[in-house]
Design an enzyme around this catalytic site. Structure first.
Site, PDB file in Angstrom:
ATOM      1  N   HIS A  14      -8.355  44.127  -3.588  1.00  0.00           N
ATOM      2  CA  HIS A  14      -7.846  44.968  -2.971  1.00  0.00           C
ATOM      3  C   HIS A  14      -6.691  45.556  -3.227  1.00  0.00           C
ATOM      4  O   HIS A  14      -5.471  44.830  -3.554  1.00  0.00           O
ATOM      5  CB  HIS A  14      -8.357  45.990  -1.646  1.00  0.00           C
ATOM      6  CG  HIS A  14      -7.820  45.575  -0.928  1.00  0.00           C
ATOM      7  ND1 HIS A  14      -7.629  43.592   0.097  1.00  0.00           N
ATOM      8  CD2 HIS A  14      -6.561  45.404  -0.300  1.00  0.00           C
ATOM      9  CE1 HIS A  14      -7.333  43.597   1.206  1.00  0.00           C
ATOM     10  NE2 HIS A  14      -6.120  44.959   1.096  1.00  0.00           N
ATOM     11  N   GLU A  74      -8.493  49.450  -0.283  1.00  0.00           N
ATOM     12  CA  GLU A  74      -8.551  49.605   1.598  1.00  0.00           C
ATOM     13  C   GLU A  74      -8.067  50.912   1.492  1.00  0.00           C
ATOM     14  O   GLU A  74      -7.074  51.205   1.476  1.00  0.00           O
ATOM     15  CB  GLU A  74      -7.908  48.646   1.840  1.00  0.00           C
ATOM     16  CG  GLU A  74      -7.882  48.434   2.880  1.00  0.00           C
ATOM     17  CD  GLU A  74      -6.852  47.762   3.896  1.00  0.00           C
ATOM     18  OE1 GLU A  74      -6.031  47.596   4.877  1.00  0.00           O
ATOM     19  OE2 GLU A  74      -6.575  46.758   2.815  1.00  0.00           O
ATOM     20  N   HIS A 102      -0.894  54.221  -9.860  1.00  0.00           N
ATOM     21  CA  HIS A 102      -2.669  55.524  -9.672  1.00  0.00           C
ATOM     22  C   HIS A 102      -3.362  53.829  -9.544  1.00  0.00           C
ATOM     23  O   HIS A 102      -2.828  52.762 -10.015  1.00  0.00           O
ATOM     24  CB  HIS A 102      -3.130  55.980 -10.921  1.00  0.00           C
ATOM     25  CG  HIS A 102      -2.472  55.643 -12.409  1.00  0.00           C
ATOM     26  ND1 HIS A 102      -1.483  55.478 -12.646  1.00  0.00           N
ATOM     27  CD2 HIS A 102      -3.439  54.395 -12.952  1.00  0.00           C
ATOM     28  CE1 HIS A 102      -1.296  54.419 -14.112  1.00  0.00           C
ATOM     29  NE2 HIS A 102      -2.459  53.562 -13.792  1.00  0.00           N
ATOM     30  N   GLU A 148      -6.815  57.691 -12.652  1.00  0.00           N
ATOM     31  CA  GLU A 148      -6.706  57.465 -13.737  1.00  0.00           C
ATOM     32  C   GLU A 148      -8.482  56.941 -13.923  1.00  0.00           C
ATOM     33  O   GLU A 148      -9.068  56.636 -13.140  1.00  0.00           O
ATOM     34  CB  GLU A 148      -6.090  56.368 -14.535  1.00  0.00           C
ATOM     35  CG  GLU A 148      -6.157  56.566 -15.859  1.00  0.00           C
ATOM     36  CD  GLU A 148      -4.696  55.408 -16.629  1.00  0.00           C
ATOM     37  OE1 GLU A 148      -4.555  55.313 -17.872  1.00  0.00           O
ATOM     38  OE2 GLU A 148      -5.182  54.634 -16.256  1.00  0.00           O
ATOM     39  N   GLU A 234      -1.794  46.576 -14.135  1.00  0.00           N
ATOM     40  CA  GLU A 234      -1.029  47.368 -14.661  1.00  0.00           C
ATOM     41  C   GLU A 234       0.618  47.302 -14.149  1.00  0.00           C
ATOM     42  O   GLU A 234       0.987  48.056 -13.100  1.00  0.00           O
ATOM     43  CB  GLU A 234      -1.598  48.597 -15.310  1.00  0.00           C
ATOM     44  CG  GLU A 234      -0.560  48.949 -16.459  1.00  0.00           C
ATOM     45  CD  GLU A 234      -1.155  50.410 -16.926  1.00  0.00           C
ATOM     46  OE1 GLU A 234      -0.119  51.471 -17.280  1.00  0.00           O
ATOM     47  OE2 GLU A 234      -1.996  50.874 -16.188  1.00  0.00           O
TER      48      GLU A 234
END
Length: 320
Positions: A14, A74, A102, A148, A234
């Protein structure tokens, strides 16, 4: 008790963000097709945790225990913030507190998905029609965090499609900006055991993107397409930051707060943490620190927090 740990069984479980009003935030993420998989309440410490993820029969982790999933979000709510007019989070995208970027969902029909979010009254940081990149959008959640939106199919194939099925969505990735990519690559590959599944270089714009995952038994897609995967990380590296001694990113836990941590779940918590100890990792919290003896926190090279928890599948009992 087993003394070894198998990193191929790890999951990027998470991403935690702090929210002002959990009712508003849960409503937003439920619109995106997520479900509250678990809620933990800590009234004595005056905070609650909401774990949201995709759980329809079409979801990749449908029916799994909460820690045997990838790509959950979370939400942390500290009591009273919803009534505090002065309270606001930092979303990680404004100077001088940039760091976390993001979360990202992948959708079946991106034009229809974006229209549905807009029709529900939510704002966008970037619509599909804004700028040169017409294949991605960024919606804003109630606290101003960027979400995104990418398509699971090429944007040309979904032009004119007006329906979208939220049961097919994935929580695809979370983005962090990193200062020194070589240090970050070493940490996420060698220490956490993640696999680099995709790399995107943009020399004209001065940045590279690196996508990491725990591919598990499914492995890395042969075609290199990662939009149907969940639980990726990412890393965004802007050229030259590593050469500036005074440069640093905001980890979200120093004031002002916002993003909190990413979390990996492991097969054997004691063995995994002993391995991290042997590797001389930097700790925010060891298992033995404080009252909570079933969670630990590492620090990555940029001082982002990485929570380490037991995957309940391997013990057959809940952590809390």
């Amino acid at each position: 008790m087993a003394t070894t740990t198998d990193m191929s069984s790890y999951k990027l479980n998470h991403t935690m963000i702090r929210v002002k009003d959990p009712q508003r935030s849960v409503k937003f993420y439920e619109l995106l097709g997520m479900t509250v998989i678990n809620k933990l309440t800590f009234p004595e410490a005056k905070f609650d945790l909401y774990f949201l993820g995709y759980d329809s029969p079409k979801a990749a982790s449908h029916g799994n225990p909460v820690t045997d999933r990838q790509g959950l979000i979370e939400l942390t709510h500290n009591y009273g913030t919803e009534n505090d007019d002065s309270y606001k989070v930092t979303n990680g995208n404004t100077e001088p507190h940039r760091g976390f970027g993001h979360t990202c969902i992948s959708v079946d029909n991106i034009q229809a998905a974006c229209q549905r979010i807009e029709d529900a009254g939510y704002k966008f940081q970037k619509k599909l029609s804004d700028g040169r990149m017409r294949h991605i959008a960024f919606a804003l959640d109630p606290d101003g965090y960027w979400v995104e939106i990418i398509g699971q199919k090429p944007v040309e194939e979904t032009e004119g499609v007006t329906v979208t099925d939220v049961e097919t969505y994935r929580m695809n990735h979370s983005m962090l900006r990193v200062k020194d990519i070589e240090k970050s690559l070493k940490f996420y590959e060698e220490v956490l055991g993640m696999t680099l599944v995709r790399k995107h270089e943009s020399p004209n714009a001065g940045f590279n993107l690196y996508f990491f995952a725990y591919p598990g038994k499914e492995g890395v897609p042969a075609d290199g397409v990662t939009s149907n995967m969940e639980g990726l990380l990412e890393l965004t590296w802007n050229y030259g930051t590593e050469k500036d001694e005074n440069f640093s990113y905001h980890n979200g836990n120093d004031q002002p707060q916002g993003f909190g941590h990413i979390c990996i779940s492991v097969d054997n918590l004691d063995a995994a943490c002993q391995r991290f100890e042997d590797l001389k990792c930097n700790w925010k919290k060891r298992l033995t620190d404080g009252r909570m003896k079933n969670v630990a926190f590492l620090l990555d090279p940029d001082n982002y927090w990485v929570e380490v928890v037991q995957n309940e599948k391997f013990t057959g009992k809940p952590n809390f």
